[in-house]
Design a protein around this motif. Structure first.
Motif, PDB file in Angstrom:
ATOM      1  N   ASN A 185       0.846  -1.206   0.000  1.00  0.00           N
ATOM      2  CA  ASN A 185       0.000   0.000   0.000  1.00  0.00           C
ATOM      3  C   ASN A 185       0.880   1.255   0.000  1.00  0.00           C
ATOM      4  O   ASN A 185       0.727   2.138   0.858  1.00  0.00           O
ATOM      5  N   LYS A 186       1.782   1.318  -0.953  1.00  0.00           N
ATOM      6  CA  LYS A 186       2.763   2.400  -1.009  1.00  0.00           C
ATOM      7  C   LYS A 186       2.107   3.773  -1.096  1.00  0.00           C
ATOM      8  O   LYS A 186       1.152   3.983  -1.835  1.00  0.00           O
ATOM      9  N   ILE A 187       2.650   4.721  -0.320  1.00  0.00           N
ATOM     10  CA  ILE A 187       2.177   6.104  -0.292  1.00  0.00           C
ATOM     11  C   ILE A 187       3.231   6.984  -0.951  1.00  0.00           C
ATOM     12  O   ILE A 187       4.433   6.772  -0.776  1.00  0.00           O
ATOM     13  N   SER A 188       2.778   7.979  -1.696  1.00  0.00           N
ATOM     14  CA  SER A 188       3.712   8.905  -2.345  1.00  0.00           C
ATOM     15  C   SER A 188       4.592   9.587  -1.307  1.00  0.00           C
ATOM     16  O   SER A 188       4.180   9.810  -0.167  1.00  0.00           O
ATOM     17  N   THR A 189       5.813   9.925  -1.712  1.00  0.00           N
ATOM     18  CA  THR A 189       6.766  10.555  -0.806  1.00  0.00           C
ATOM     19  C   THR A 189       6.229  11.878  -0.279  1.00  0.00           C
ATOM     20  O   THR A 189       5.590  12.642  -0.990  1.00  0.00           O
TER      21      THR A 189
ATOM     22  N   ILE B 251       5.467  13.857   3.880  1.00  0.00           N
ATOM     23  CA  ILE B 251       4.665  13.687   5.091  1.00  0.00           C
ATOM     24  C   ILE B 251       3.243  14.189   4.868  1.00  0.00           C
ATOM     25  O   ILE B 251       2.309  13.783   5.555  1.00  0.00           O
ATOM     26  N   ASN B 252       3.046  15.086   3.889  1.00  0.00           N
ATOM     27  CA  ASN B 252       1.703  15.566   3.589  1.00  0.00           C
ATOM     28  C   ASN B 252       0.810  14.419   3.106  1.00  0.00           C
ATOM     29  O   ASN B 252      -0.386  14.380   3.406  1.00  0.00           O
ATOM     30  N   ASN B 253       1.408  13.470   2.377  1.00  0.00           N
ATOM     31  CA  ASN B 253       0.636  12.317   1.909  1.00  0.00           C
ATOM     32  C   ASN B 253       0.392  11.312   3.030  1.00  0.00           C
ATOM     33  O   ASN B 253      -0.721  10.810   3.194  1.00  0.00           O
ATOM     34  N   SER B 254       1.423  11.012   3.798  1.00  0.00           N
ATOM     35  CA  SER B 254       1.267  10.025   4.868  1.00  0.00           C
ATOM     36  C   SER B 254       0.377  10.527   6.007  1.00  0.00           C
ATOM     37  O   SER B 254      -0.230   9.728   6.721  1.00  0.00           O
ATOM     38  N   MET B 255       0.285  11.850   6.153  1.00  0.00           N
ATOM     39  CA  MET B 255      -0.539  12.420   7.224  1.00  0.00           C
ATOM     40  C   MET B 255      -1.900  12.898   6.727  1.00  0.00           C
ATOM     41  O   MET B 255      -2.708  13.402   7.512  1.00  0.00           O
ATOM     42  N   ALA B 256      -2.180  12.744   5.434  1.00  0.00           N
ATOM     43  CA  ALA B 256      -3.426  13.246   4.854  1.00  0.00           C
ATOM     44  C   ALA B 256      -4.683  12.724   5.571  1.00  0.00           C
ATOM     45  O   ALA B 256      -5.611  13.510   5.840  1.00  0.00           O
ATOM     46  N   PRO B 257      -4.779  11.423   5.908  1.00  0.00           N
ATOM     47  CA  PRO B 257      -5.976  10.957   6.614  1.00  0.00           C
ATOM     48  C   PRO B 257      -6.203  11.685   7.946  1.00  0.00           C
ATOM     49  O   PRO B 257      -7.348  11.987   8.303  1.00  0.00           O
ATOM     50  N   PHE B 258      -5.127  11.976   8.643  1.00  0.00           N
ATOM     51  CA  PHE B 258      -5.242  12.697   9.916  1.00  0.00           C
ATOM     52  C   PHE B 258      -5.646  14.149   9.682  1.00  0.00           C
ATOM     53  O   PHE B 258      -6.549  14.669  10.344  1.00  0.00           O
ATOM     54  N   PHE B 259      -4.988  14.800   8.728  1.00  0.00           N
ATOM     55  CA  PHE B 259      -5.281  16.215   8.460  1.00  0.00           C
ATOM     56  C   PHE B 259      -6.737  16.433   8.053  1.00  0.00           C
ATOM     57  O   PHE B 259      -7.411  17.314   8.569  1.00  0.00           O
ATOM     58  N   ILE B 260      -7.235  15.620   7.117  1.00  0.00           N
ATOM     59  CA  ILE B 260      -8.586  15.829   6.595  1.00  0.00           C
ATOM     60  C   ILE B 260      -9.634  15.476   7.637  1.00  0.00           C
ATOM     61  O   ILE B 260     -10.696  16.120   7.709  1.00  0.00           O
ATOM     62  N   SER B 261      -9.365  14.477   8.456  1.00  0.00           N
ATOM     63  CA  SER B 261     -10.322  14.100   9.503  1.00  0.00           C
ATOM     64  C   SER B 261     -10.390  15.162  10.596  1.00  0.00           C
ATOM     65  O   SER B 261     -11.469  15.472  11.101  1.00  0.00           O
TER      66      SER B 261
ATOM     67  N   ASP C  84      -9.611   6.071   5.902  1.00  0.00           N
ATOM     68  CA  ASP C  84      -8.844   6.759   4.853  1.00  0.00           C
ATOM     69  C   ASP C  84      -7.547   6.033   4.530  1.00  0.00           C
ATOM     70  O   ASP C  84      -7.144   5.943   3.363  1.00  0.00           O
ATOM     71  N   TYR C  85      -6.860   5.533   5.554  1.00  0.00           N
ATOM     72  CA  TYR C  85      -5.630   4.780   5.287  1.00  0.00           C
ATOM     73  C   TYR C  85      -5.916   3.586   4.381  1.00  0.00           C
ATOM     74  O   TYR C  85      -5.125   3.261   3.488  1.00  0.00           O
ATOM     75  N   ASP C  86      -7.056   2.929   4.616  1.00  0.00           N
ATOM     76  CA  ASP C  86      -7.409   1.765   3.806  1.00  0.00           C
ATOM     77  C   ASP C  86      -7.952   2.158   2.435  1.00  0.00           C
ATOM     78  O   ASP C  86      -7.597   1.555   1.418  1.00  0.00           O
ATOM     79  N   LEU C  87      -8.822   3.168   2.410  1.00  0.00           N
ATOM     80  CA  LEU C  87      -9.516   3.511   1.162  1.00  0.00           C
ATOM     81  C   LEU C  87      -8.657   4.345   0.213  1.00  0.00           C
ATOM     82  O   LEU C  87      -8.731   4.187  -1.008  1.00  0.00           O
ATOM     83  N   LEU C  88      -7.846   5.253   0.761  1.00  0.00           N
ATOM     84  CA  LEU C  88      -7.023   6.105  -0.093  1.00  0.00           C
ATOM     85  C   LEU C  88      -5.760   5.393  -0.565  1.00  0.00           C
ATOM     86  O   LEU C  88      -5.295   5.606  -1.689  1.00  0.00           O
TER      87      LEU C  88
END
Length: 424
Positions: free
Chosen positions: A225-229, A231-241, A378-382
């Motif tokens: 489930n690779k995430i783009s480089t 921290i904005n991408n890896s933290m996106a589920p937290f930020f949007i929630s 979000d971690y699962d769906l995105l």
């Protein structure tokens, strides 16, 4: 001065002072204690070692020993089952020893040591596990280098002793001594040249044997489930929630003012039903806006549009009803407690700290947090394969808060409205 003195002694200033003290201490304590498990408690997360060949047993024991500081180290021969656990967060890292690992190392060929890490997790956890994987790979490589070095040096020394035995050397020296003095110097030089050539042969053999030893094992980290480089991408589920929850917090306060106004003419039950309907409509609207924002920004698949919409609509609806509890009980002053609840959910929502390593308090309240369900969804769906198992939990707490708010409305016959001018 008289005006200033009266102003400073007013209830508003006193309350502001109290808020400064309470929030200054409480918010610090929430974050200070909530993030305490990182990074040391990463070792409380479960790890799985996968090996399908008995020839790798010695290495498997070595890796397990290097992971002795981890509380939960599982061993299996089923990589498919281990990957399933990784996606479900029942394990957080897989160490796979390939079937032909020992065979390749014995043949002095480079062998891979595979590490599987689910990128769709908290960024600090992912980076910490990658560091651990690299450390394990380095330790294994060093251990194999030492084993090879012993064998290589033993072989090289044996060859050297055979080529430079003392008997031959003594015989050559005796022959040189029997020669005329004018020939001894040249003979000695010739013997030294022969010894140098023999040493060069030994060195070449050692260098050839050592070729590739320093890279016997390659640490191969495979990101699931690779995430783009970034921290904005890896933290996106937290930020949007968090952004969605804050919108619902302010929205609840505004809806309460309309609810109070309507109760004077339509009664509290009809007004409460109208407020809940408005919350549901706003939740769906908010879910659409959030989904249209987060999918393109994170380069997620549009196939999951509806699933992400449902997840965030449930978060909005849960957030509205959770914030309504204290507002219905205390009026606008309840917003102060709702801010505190938001701070708690920043930790309990599992956007930074996995539930498995939370302190007991935050682990105990995480299931009551609407943010938790949207963050993990979000971690699962995105970034993952699409999982809907968290929807039931989100819907359950919404029903619970709805029932609680209904009880409050039933018993709370008067709706408090704070008049800030009276704080003077």
């Amino acid at each position: 001065m008289e005006v200033l003195s009266k102003f400073l002694k007013s209830n508003g200033v006193l309350l502001a002072s109290l808020v400064t003290i309470v929030y200054g201490v409480l918010v610090f304590f929430i974050y200070f204690s909530g993030y305490k498990p990182l990074p040391t408690h990463i070792k409380d997360l479960p790890i799985t070692i996968v090996s399908t060949n008995n020839q790798n047993n010695e290495l498997q024991k070595q890796i397990k020993t290097s992971l002795k500081s981890f509380k939960h180290v599982n061993e299996t021969s089923n990589i498919t089952s281990a990957k399933k656990d990784l996606r479900n967060r029942e394990t957080f890292m897989i160490v796979e020893i390939p079937h032909n690992f020992t065979e390749r190392v014995s043949a002095n060929k480079q062998a891979n040591l595979n590490f599987y890490i689910n990128d769709a997790n908290q960024s600090l956890v992912v980076s910490g596990l990658k560091n651990i994987a690299n450390n394990i790979g380095t330790a294994v490589n060093t251990g194999i280098m030492l084993q090879k070095s012993k064998a290589i040096m033993s072989k090289a020394m044996t060859q050297q002793l055979m080529q430079n035995n003392q008997a031959d050397l003594a015989q050559a020296q005796a022959q040189i001594a029997s020669l005329p003095a004018s020939q001894q110097k040249a003979a000695t030089q010739q013997l030294e040249q022969q010894q140098a050539k023999q040493q060069a042969v030994v060195n070449d053999k050692v260098n050839t044997a050592f070729d590739g030893v320093d890279n016997s094992v390659k640490t191969n980290i495979k990101e699931v489930n690779k995430i783009s480089t970034g921290i904005n991408n890896s933290m996106a589920p937290f930020f949007i929630s968090l952004a969605s929850y804050l919108a619902a917090l302010i929205g609840t306060l505004l809806l309460y003012g309309t609810y109070v106004k309507f109760t004077a003419f339509n009664g509290r039950f009809k007004s409460f039903a109208a407020m809940e309907t408005a919350m549901l409509i706003l939740s769906i609207f908010g879910g659409i806006i959030v989904t249209l924002t987060v999918i393109p920004l994170t380069s997620a698949k549009w196939d999951n549009f509806l699933a992400v919409l449902v997840a965030h609509s449930l978060e909005f609806w849960g957030a509205y009803n959770l914030n309504a509890v204290f507002i219905l009980l205390l009026g606008q002053i309840g917003a102060a407690l709702n801010i505190l609840l938001t701070m708690l959910q920043v930790v309990a929502g599992a956007g930074m700290v996995p539930v498995q390593i939370m302190t007991p308090f935050f682990k105990g309240i995480h299931a009551l947090s609407p943010m938790y369900y949207s963050i993990m969804s979000d971690y699962d769906l995105l970034y993952g394969n699409g999982a809907y198992s968290l929807w039931l939990g989100a819907l359950s707490i919404i029903i619970g808060y709805l029932v609680l708010n209904s009880v409050i409305v039933y018993f709370k016959k008067k709706q408090p409205m704070l008049d800030f001018s009276k704080l003077a």
